[in-house]
Design an enzyme around this catalytic site. Structure first.
Site, PDB file in Angstrom:
ATOM      1  N   LYS A 299      35.970   7.501  54.304  1.00 32.61           N
ATOM      2  CA  LYS A 299      36.183   6.940  55.629  1.00 32.61           C
ATOM      3  C   LYS A 299      37.501   7.460  56.163  1.00 32.61           C
ATOM      4  O   LYS A 299      38.550   7.162  55.626  1.00 32.61           O
ATOM      5  CB  LYS A 299      36.274   5.413  55.539  1.00 32.61           C
ATOM      6  CG  LYS A 299      34.925   4.754  55.459  1.00 32.61           C
ATOM      7  CD  LYS A 299      35.069   3.259  55.509  1.00 32.61           C
ATOM      8  CE  LYS A 299      35.543   2.707  54.186  1.00 32.61           C
ATOM      9  NZ  LYS A 299      35.695   1.259  54.164  1.00 32.61           N
TER      10      LYS A 299
ATOM     11  N   MET B 249      48.447   1.798  58.485  1.00 33.60           N
ATOM     12  CA  MET B 249      47.503   2.165  59.570  1.00 33.60           C
ATOM     13  C   MET B 249      48.085   1.894  60.958  1.00 33.60           C
ATOM     14  O   MET B 249      47.355   1.500  61.861  1.00 33.60           O
ATOM     15  CB  MET B 249      46.179   1.378  59.435  1.00 33.60           C
ATOM     16  CG  MET B 249      45.511   1.537  58.106  1.00 33.60           C
ATOM     17  SD  MET B 249      44.141   0.381  57.867  1.00 33.60           S
ATOM     18  CE  MET B 249      44.967  -1.137  57.442  1.00 33.60           C
TER      19      MET B 249
ATOM     20  N   ASP C 210      36.817   7.466  48.015  1.00 33.30           N
ATOM     21  CA  ASP C 210      37.216   7.419  49.420  1.00 33.30           C
ATOM     22  C   ASP C 210      37.979   8.641  49.883  1.00 33.30           C
ATOM     23  O   ASP C 210      38.423   9.469  49.089  1.00 33.30           O
ATOM     24  CB  ASP C 210      38.135   6.207  49.633  1.00 33.30           C
ATOM     25  CG  ASP C 210      37.341   4.942  49.863  1.00 33.30           C
ATOM     26  OD1 ASP C 210      36.135   5.045  50.073  1.00 33.30           O
ATOM     27  OD2 ASP C 210      37.949   3.860  49.814  1.00 33.30           O
TER      28      ASP C 210
HETATM   29  N1  SAH Z   1      44.475   0.497  49.740  1.00 33.24           N
HETATM   30  C1  SAH Z   1      45.452   1.403  50.238  1.00 33.24           C
HETATM   31  C2  SAH Z   1      45.638   1.307  51.726  1.00 33.24           C
HETATM   32  C3  SAH Z   1      44.447   1.724  52.522  1.00 33.24           C
HETATM   33  S1  SAH Z   1      44.708   1.554  54.244  1.00 33.24           S
HETATM   34  C4  SAH Z   1      46.758   1.200  49.496  1.00 33.24           C
HETATM   35  O1  SAH Z   1      46.891   0.241  48.741  1.00 33.24           O
HETATM   36  O2  SAH Z   1      47.662   2.018  49.640  1.00 33.24           O
HETATM   37  C5  SAH Z   1      45.091   3.199  54.686  1.00 33.24           C
HETATM   38  C6  SAH Z   1      46.524   3.290  55.123  1.00 33.24           C
HETATM   39  O3  SAH Z   1      47.373   3.317  53.991  1.00 33.24           O
HETATM   40  C7  SAH Z   1      46.874   4.565  55.886  1.00 33.24           C
HETATM   41  O4  SAH Z   1      46.545   4.425  57.238  1.00 33.24           O
HETATM   42  C8  SAH Z   1      48.362   4.623  55.679  1.00 33.24           C
HETATM   43  O5  SAH Z   1      49.018   3.738  56.534  1.00 33.24           O
HETATM   44  C9  SAH Z   1      48.510   4.095  54.273  1.00 33.24           C
HETATM   45  N2  SAH Z   1      48.577   5.159  53.256  1.00 33.24           N
HETATM   46  C10 SAH Z   1      47.723   5.381  52.262  1.00 33.24           C
HETATM   47  N3  SAH Z   1      48.151   6.408  51.494  1.00 33.24           N
HETATM   48  C11 SAH Z   1      49.323   6.803  52.025  1.00 33.24           C
HETATM   49  C12 SAH Z   1      50.281   7.801  51.680  1.00 33.24           C
HETATM   50  N4  SAH Z   1      50.100   8.593  50.625  1.00 33.24           N
HETATM   51  N5  SAH Z   1      51.372   7.935  52.445  1.00 33.24           N
HETATM   52  C13 SAH Z   1      51.586   7.148  53.504  1.00 33.24           C
HETATM   53  N6  SAH Z   1      50.712   6.185  53.878  1.00 33.24           N
HETATM   54  C14 SAH Z   1      49.600   6.015  53.152  1.00 33.24           C
END
Ligand code: SAH
Length: 514
Positions: free
Chosen positions: A62, A177, A40
């Site tokens: 995505k 998000m 991803d």
């Molecule tokens: N499965 C992922 C989340 C995916 S949804 C998890 O467990 O972390 C995607 C959202 O995750 C982004 O819009 C943001 O809000 C958050 N996100 C993912 N990586 C991030 C990071 N390194 N720093 C801050 N927010 C992050």
């Protein structure tokens, strides 16, 4: 490996939040044995190094509004690849089952009788808050925490989020998000009883050296975000625990945090310097100005290898020389014992470490890691080397100083080229991506890194950057070359080694230069 006996298998793997160290050992094992990796947008691409050379890499990235592959296409790909008997690594940012649509993919696999396993990952809320110095829970401040999607339109009539309960129902709230909807989220929380004085934080690029954090309260966080033009993807953290950051921040307090550094040495050699600077917090750009390639014609080296017994000394001037020399030695059917009667001198601690990989320690490691220092070290052993034969495996463009000076001391010196340095090509955009952001320092670890960089910038018509470069140089010869080419050197390493260079860079910033 293709599995003919049974169907393939899909591993839904959490890649962690960004920092490549935050994937699990099990995740790495699965990557190593996969035939296909489907990954991803938020996955750190450096993790792909664990996949074998034959592994097919499919990017389905995505990002908001930009779907490279739709979810149903992704599902179909997983089913098809596993159906072909392949082992599939489905690598997802953070944890696969937290706002990652991992559940949907798993349902699709279950529906098609495809075996799968889920390898959890460190989710963004856990990781980014830790790196921002904000404990998710804390005795006396937060006994509960909730992860919430901020993706949902806050004006939606039939919300899946029970704002009335969640706003005050958990001590710490973390929205994924949610940046685009920040004003709506804040207003919903306040409308439903959360005080406007509640501390709040926004964290972007959590766990990466580009991590950015803004703190405030529900009353002012949206205005602060707008003022700073704070962009998604990022997390919103709400709760009293945010105040602990003042005392607990550690990641963005490291000495080189926020400093942009360019590494110009070859890709093969960059890793130690790169890791050192990253661990100190720097945002590192690897921009190799040297590509090291073995010579195409090994005949001179082969001849020397066959006569190794007649040499009294072999001198390695770089780790590249060590690696390519030994590879050739092994290819010719010998092993390290071929050097048993030959004394070994090396220039530089890194070269000595490279030698140790082949089970050998140097007999001579001059204190000063230059050709001049090496000649002095030989002189301090004895004045003359008249009956001695010396072999120097080196680059095609090695300086003559060492063989000439050793020759003056009576030694019969044979220099054999084992590698050549090529200058990699860069597009104007690739140059802009690194130098357009006005890096704080550009590190130079040899004369050729300087001259090659000048060459690359000229070739891509980007000489304009030459004036703004502030160099950090490993030694006097490198600094002299920079001086001749009009490049400013802001940091001169006290000790002419990588750790010495890093120490001098730290001293430079401790003086707070802008
Ligand atoms: N499965 C992922 C989340 C995916 S949804 C998890 O467990 O972390 C995607 C959202 O995750 C982004 O819009 C943001 O809000 C958050 N996100 C993912 N990586 C991030 C990071 N390194 N720093 C801050 N927010 C992050």
């Amino acid at each position: 490996m293709r599995n003919s006996r049974e169907r393939g298998k899909v591993y839904l793997i959490g890649a962690g939040p960004g920092d490549e160290g935050l994937i699990t050992l099990k995740g790495v094992e699965c990557l190593k044995r996969s035939d296909v990796v489907v990954y991803d947008y938020l996955v750190n691409e450096k993790l792909l190094k664990y996949c074998g050379a034959e592994c097919e890499k499919i990017y389905v990235g995505k990002s908001a509004n930009k779907h490279t592959m739709s979810q149903s296409e992704i599902n179909r790909t997983l089913v098809e690849k596993a159906g072909d008997g392949l082992t599939v690594a489905r690598l997802k940012g953070g944890d696969p089952f937290i706002f990652g649509r991992g559940g949907e993919e798993a349902l699709e696999l279950a529906g098609n009788n495809i075996p799968f396993e889920v390898v959890p990952g460190v989710t963004a809320a856990v990781a980014a808050l830790s790196y921002a110095g904000i404990p998710l829970t804390h005795r006396g401040l937060a006994s509960t925490a909730a992860f919430i999607t901020g993706h949902e339109d806050p004006a939606k009539k039939e919300s899946d989020i029970n704002w009335g309960k969640i706003s005050t129902g958990a001590g710490t709230l973390v929205f994924y998000m949610g940046i685009k909807n920040l004003p709506g989220i804040v207003s919903n929380l306040k409308k439903n009883g959360r005080s406007g004085k509640t501390p709040a934080a926004l964290i972007r690029s959590g766990t990466l050296n580009s991590q950015e954090t803004i703190t405030g309260t529900l009353d002012n966080i949206a205005a602060k975000a707008e003022e700073k033009n704070f962009k998604p993807p990022a997390l919103i953290a709400v709760g009293e625990v945010v105040n602990l950051r003042e005392k607990l921040r550690w990641f963005d307090k490291r000495p080189l945090y926020g400093k942009r550094m360019v590494i110009t040495r070859s890709r093969e050699q960059a890793s130690v310097l790169s890791k050192n600077l990253k661990d100190l917090g720097a945002y590192v750009f690897e921009f190799p100005t040297i590509a090291i390639k073995p010579v195409t014609d090994f005949s001179e080296l082969d001849k020397a290898v066959k006569e190794l017994g007649s040499f009294t000394w072999i001198i390695f001037t770089s780790i590249n020389g060590v690696d390519i020399f030994f590879n050739r030695l092994f290819t010719l059917g010998y092993d390290s014992r071929a050097l048993k009667n030959v004394k070994i001198a090396v220039i530089g601690k890194g070269t000595a470490e490279g030698l140790l990989n082949f089970g050998l320690k140097p007999d001579l490691l001059p204190d000063s890691f230059t050709s001049e220092g090496t000649v002095e070290a030989f002189k301090s052993i004895k004045a003359g080397y008249s009956s001695e034969k010396m072999l120097i495996p080196s680059s095609e463009i090695a300086r003559d100083y060492l063989p000439v000076e050793l020759g003056k001391m009576g030694a019969d010196v044979t220099t054999v080229p084992v590698y050549r340095n090529e200058i990699p090509e860069y597009s104007a955009q690739a140059v802009d991506a690194v130098f357009g952001g006005n890096p704080d320092l550009v590190t130079f670890t040899s004369s050729s890194t300087v001259s090659n960089l000048v060459n690359i910038l000229k070739k891509s018509k980007k000489e304009c950057y030459l004036n703004c470069i502030k160099g950090a140089s490993i030694g006097p010869v490198t600094s002299e070359t920079a001086g001749k080419l009009g490049i400013t050197i802001a940091v001169n390493a006290g000790e002419h080694t990588i750790p010495g260079l890093v120490d001098s860079i730290l001293e430079y910033f401790a003086g707070d230069p802008k």
